[in-house]
Design a protein around this motif. Structure first.
Motif, mmCIF file in Angstrom:
data_model
loop_
_atom_site.group_PDB
_atom_site.id
_atom_site.type_symbol
_atom_site.label_atom_id
_atom_site.label_comp_id
_atom_site.label_asym_id
_atom_site.label_seq_id
_atom_site.Cartn_x
_atom_site.Cartn_y
_atom_site.Cartn_z
ATOM 1 N N LEU B 140 -36.505 54.207 -15.500
ATOM 2 C CA LEU B 140 -36.931 54.619 -16.841
ATOM 3 C C LEU B 140 -35.773 54.801 -17.823
ATOM 4 O O LEU B 140 -35.838 54.357 -18.969
ATOM 5 C CB LEU B 140 -37.748 55.921 -16.732
ATOM 6 C CG LEU B 140 -38.389 56.425 -18.004
ATOM 7 C CD1 LEU B 140 -39.393 55.417 -18.536
ATOM 8 C CD2 LEU B 140 -39.090 57.759 -17.754
ATOM 9 N N ASN B 141 -34.705 55.453 -17.381
ATOM 10 C CA ASN B 141 -33.617 55.758 -18.317
ATOM 11 C C ASN B 141 -32.439 54.786 -18.155
ATOM 12 O O ASN B 141 -31.302 55.139 -18.484
ATOM 13 C CB ASN B 141 -33.146 57.210 -18.144
ATOM 14 C CG ASN B 141 -32.621 57.480 -16.762
ATOM 15 O OD1 ASN B 141 -32.966 56.771 -15.829
ATOM 16 N ND2 ASN B 141 -31.783 58.491 -16.613
ATOM 17 N N ALA B 142 -32.750 53.585 -17.646
ATOM 18 C CA ALA B 142 -31.725 52.551 -17.447
ATOM 19 C C ALA B 142 -30.461 53.150 -16.827
ATOM 20 O O ALA B 142 -29.387 53.151 -17.437
ATOM 21 C CB ALA B 142 -31.396 51.878 -18.776
ATOM 22 N N PRO B 143 -30.597 53.671 -15.587
ATOM 23 C CA PRO B 143 -29.460 54.399 -15.003
ATOM 24 C C PRO B 143 -28.282 53.468 -14.690
ATOM 25 O O PRO B 143 -28.466 52.281 -14.418
ATOM 26 C CB PRO B 143 -30.037 54.983 -13.714
ATOM 27 C CG PRO B 143 -31.185 54.105 -13.369
ATOM 28 C CD PRO B 143 -31.739 53.602 -14.659
ATOM 29 N N LEU B 144 -27.117 54.072 -14.704
ATOM 30 C CA LEU B 144 -25.879 53.343 -14.427
ATOM 31 C C LEU B 144 -25.803 52.961 -12.947
ATOM 32 O O LEU B 144 -25.304 51.906 -12.585
ATOM 33 C CB LEU B 144 -24.718 54.280 -14.770
ATOM 34 C CG LEU B 144 -23.439 53.706 -15.316
ATOM 35 C CD1 LEU B 144 -23.723 52.847 -16.528
ATOM 36 C CD2 LEU B 144 -22.471 54.839 -15.676
ATOM 37 N N VAL B 145 -26.306 53.861 -12.112
ATOM 38 C CA VAL B 145 -26.297 53.630 -10.662
ATOM 39 C C VAL B 145 -27.734 53.697 -10.163
ATOM 40 O O VAL B 145 -28.459 54.628 -10.496
ATOM 41 C CB VAL B 145 -25.445 54.707 -9.944
ATOM 42 C CG1 VAL B 145 -25.571 54.571 -8.434
ATOM 43 C CG2 VAL B 145 -23.982 54.599 -10.352
ATOM 44 N N ARG B 146 -28.139 52.678 -9.373
ATOM 45 C CA ARG B 146 -29.502 52.679 -8.837
ATOM 46 C C ARG B 146 -29.410 52.675 -7.312
ATOM 47 O O ARG B 146 -28.795 51.793 -6.732
ATOM 48 C CB ARG B 146 -30.262 51.419 -9.289
ATOM 49 C CG ARG B 146 -30.606 51.346 -10.773
ATOM 50 C CD ARG B 146 -29.593 50.574 -11.590
ATOM 51 N NE ARG B 146 -29.488 49.156 -11.300
ATOM 52 C CZ ARG B 146 -30.091 48.193 -12.005
ATOM 53 N NH1 ARG B 146 -30.825 48.492 -13.058
ATOM 54 N NH2 ARG B 146 -29.942 46.942 -11.699
ATOM 55 N N LEU B 147 -29.971 53.686 -6.685
ATOM 56 C CA LEU B 147 -29.994 53.765 -5.223
ATOM 57 C C LEU B 147 -31.448 53.599 -4.805
ATOM 58 O O LEU B 147 -32.291 54.433 -5.133
ATOM 59 C CB LEU B 147 -29.454 55.117 -4.750
ATOM 60 C CG LEU B 147 -28.054 55.497 -5.234
ATOM 61 C CD1 LEU B 147 -27.691 56.915 -4.787
ATOM 62 C CD2 LEU B 147 -27.014 54.513 -4.707
ATOM 63 N N LEU B 148 -31.739 52.508 -4.110
ATOM 64 C CA LEU B 148 -33.135 52.177 -3.817
ATOM 65 C C LEU B 148 -33.334 52.104 -2.306
ATOM 66 O O LEU B 148 -32.724 51.268 -1.640
ATOM 67 C CB LEU B 148 -33.507 50.838 -4.464
ATOM 68 C CG LEU B 148 -33.155 50.686 -5.955
ATOM 69 C CD1 LEU B 148 -33.428 49.271 -6.432
ATOM 70 C CD2 LEU B 148 -33.950 51.676 -6.796
ATOM 71 N N ASP B 149 -34.165 52.998 -1.795
ATOM 72 C CA ASP B 149 -34.419 53.029 -0.357
ATOM 73 C C ASP B 149 -35.774 52.367 -0.099
ATOM 74 O O ASP B 149 -36.810 52.923 -0.475
ATOM 75 C CB ASP B 149 -34.427 54.494 0.113
ATOM 76 C CG ASP B 149 -34.367 54.595 1.622
ATOM 77 O OD1 ASP B 149 -34.342 53.550 2.285
ATOM 78 O OD2 ASP B 149 -34.353 55.738 2.127
ATOM 79 N N ALA B 174 -24.649 49.521 -11.097
ATOM 80 C CA ALA B 174 -24.335 49.365 -9.673
ATOM 81 C C ALA B 174 -25.613 49.653 -8.902
ATOM 82 O O ALA B 174 -26.276 50.661 -9.166
ATOM 83 C CB ALA B 174 -23.251 50.355 -9.273
ATOM 84 N N THR B 175 -25.962 48.756 -7.974
ATOM 85 C CA THR B 175 -27.234 48.921 -7.249
ATOM 86 C C THR B 175 -26.993 48.871 -5.747
ATOM 87 O O THR B 175 -26.320 47.966 -5.253
ATOM 88 C CB THR B 175 -28.213 47.784 -7.637
ATOM 89 O OG1 THR B 175 -28.270 47.696 -9.061
ATOM 90 C CG2 THR B 175 -29.604 48.028 -7.084
ATOM 91 N N VAL B 176 -27.518 49.855 -5.040
ATOM 92 C CA VAL B 176 -27.479 49.844 -3.573
ATOM 93 C C VAL B 176 -28.926 49.826 -3.089
ATOM 94 O O VAL B 176 -29.729 50.682 -3.476
ATOM 95 C CB VAL B 176 -26.759 51.087 -3.001
ATOM 96 C CG1 VAL B 176 -26.701 51.016 -1.474
ATOM 97 C CG2 VAL B 176 -25.348 51.221 -3.571
#
Lengths: 229, 225
Positions: B140-149, B174-176
């Protein structure tokens, strides 16, 4: 400061919506108030107490029932946070622990205060007691106690929330902390009902205010540790 | 070539639950533009590492550098939603907390194909739509870091397409992604990290070649035999 208040406003709306959708805490509080008052009314009438003697035990009964039923009902306060771990979403979105605590404190205080008013009215009817002359002072005592009770239960419901025995643990942990509130409430109510007003110089309002400040300060500073593992 | 400064970095993280050590000196860094695929068998420590990196779980040891709260989007097995609130109310709540305007919430609902169910409580939505609301919250807030489990869990193909678009739409993020769904998400990876028993077993490295990525994937497949 403006964004802090905007966030607090959003959290307050969330708390109110959750409560209004489920109405679980409100229902539990009001049912407790009515059932407990009816039981006490029947119990005292079979003890053949006259109106004057009933008036003397009224403050103690009012505050015992208020604190017991409110602390037993407060276990719901944190359950909705745990269902989908919504509180973690709040922290990720940038909400601070004090913001979350204050929003819960305000809504719980309002609920407990409404519970206090309903309980005082129903119990007075059940025990055939007249309305006090200083209604304002009694309401102020109820509001002060509600806020102390809310601070303690919001903090402790987050601590006890993950335990399967939370229904037992929460009242056990919170009631000892509420002794000062009980004594202040009982003494203040006795003066209001029997003397007609609070005696000037009585220490009880100040003690209640100190309990309020202490519990709210503890809640604000410790809530984060209760939220994070 | 100088490696870009990581936007999020976990160094030698250890974490135990009771006597069980779940993370053993696990390290992972992710820079702008990177999409790191975090692979590993069940119980390898991927979810715990992501929770620690998100700041929701305190590590027993190690160092963590991460952006301030509000700049990090995290999706976990828990969707971090209020089941009694509608999809729209949930997004408005999280949006208000992170300073997202109301019209962005409406746009997010459309983007994730939730416009028709936006005013139904989350508890009444299908698992797939609940997952979409969770993803809409995360992005939603276009985050700088996305951690997706496991972000593709419960998603149909259209949902996965939207997820792929959302990941690629943030080239400076950055996306993990911790996943077992190599088939649908493997193509997004710029780097592959494999975990086993709480440790990083293989890492194709930042800016790793296709061959290095393929080698890390092979290491993961070997583990799963």
């Amino acid at each position: 400061m403006k964004s802090w208040l905007t966030g607090l406003g959003a959290l307050l709306i969330k708390e109110l919506r959750l409560e209004l959708r489920g109405k679980e805490t409100v229902t539990l509080l009001f049912c407790n108030a009515i059932l407990a008052s009816a039981l006490v009314g029947v119990g005292t009438s079979s003890a053949f107490l006259d109106r004057t003697n009933t008036l003397k035990i009224f403050p103690m009964l009012l505050w015992t029932l208020f604190l017991l039923s409110a602390s037993a009902s407060a276990v719901r306060a944190h359950e909705q946070e745990l269902e989908g771990r919504g509180f973690e979403g709040l922290l990720l979105a940038g909400a601070t622990s004090p913001q979350i605590f204050v929003s819960k404190l305000l809504v719980s205080t309002a609920l407990f205060f409404a519970h206090f008013v309903v309980l005082a009215c129903v119990l007075a009817v059940a025990l055939d007691q007249p309305a006090p002359l200083s209604v304002g002072q009694l309401l102020a005592a109820g509001l002060g106690a509600s806020s102390a009770l809310a601070a303690v239960t919001v903090l402790l419901s987050a601590v006890a929330g993950t335990s399967r025995m939370r229904g037992v643990i929460l009242p056990l942990l919170s009631l000892p902390l509420l002794f000062p509130v009980f004594f202040c409430g009982t003494e203040m109510t006795a003066q209001i009902l029997i003397v007609g007003h609070l005696e000037p110089g009585a220490p009880w309002p100040l003690i209640l205010l100190c309990a309020d400040v202490l519990y709210v300060a503890l809640g604000v500073s410790l809530f984060e540790f209760a939220l994070r593992d | 070539m100088v490696a870009a400064e990581p936007l999020i970095e976990a160094k030698s993280i250890t974490k135990s639950f009771g006597p069980k050590r779940v993370l053993q000196r696990a390290s992972l860094a992710c820079s702008a533009g990177e999409v790191v695929l975090l692979l590993g068998a069940n119980g390898a420590g991927k979810s715990t590492l992501l929770r620690v990196m998100a700041g929701l779980s305190r590590p027993d040891g190690g160092q963590l550098t991460r952006p301030r709260a509000g700049s990090l989007g995290f999706l976990s097995h828990h969707l971090f939603l209020y089941s009694r609130l509608t999809a729209r109310e949930n997004l408005r709540l999280f949006g208000a907390l992170s300073g997202v305007p109301g019209d962005s919430v409406a746009a997010a609902l459309r983007e994730w194909g939730l416009a028709d169910v936006a005013d139904r409580p989350v508890s009444e939505l299908s698992r797939g739509n609940q997952a979409r609301v969770g993803l809409a919250r995360t992005f939603l807030n276009a985050p700088l870091v996305r951690l997706l489990d496991e972000p593709s869990a419960n998603l149909d193909d259209s949902g996965v397409e939207r997820l792929q678009r959302a990941i690629l739409a943030g080239p400076r993020s950055a996306t993990v992604i911790a996943t077992h769904d190599l088939h649908r998400l493997g193509g997004l990876a710029t780097r592959v990290v494999v975990m086993s028993q709480g440790e990083v077993l293989a890492d194709s490295g930042a800016g790793g070649s296709t061959a290095e990525i393929a080698q890390a994937v092979r290491a993961y497949r070997e583990l799963n035999r």
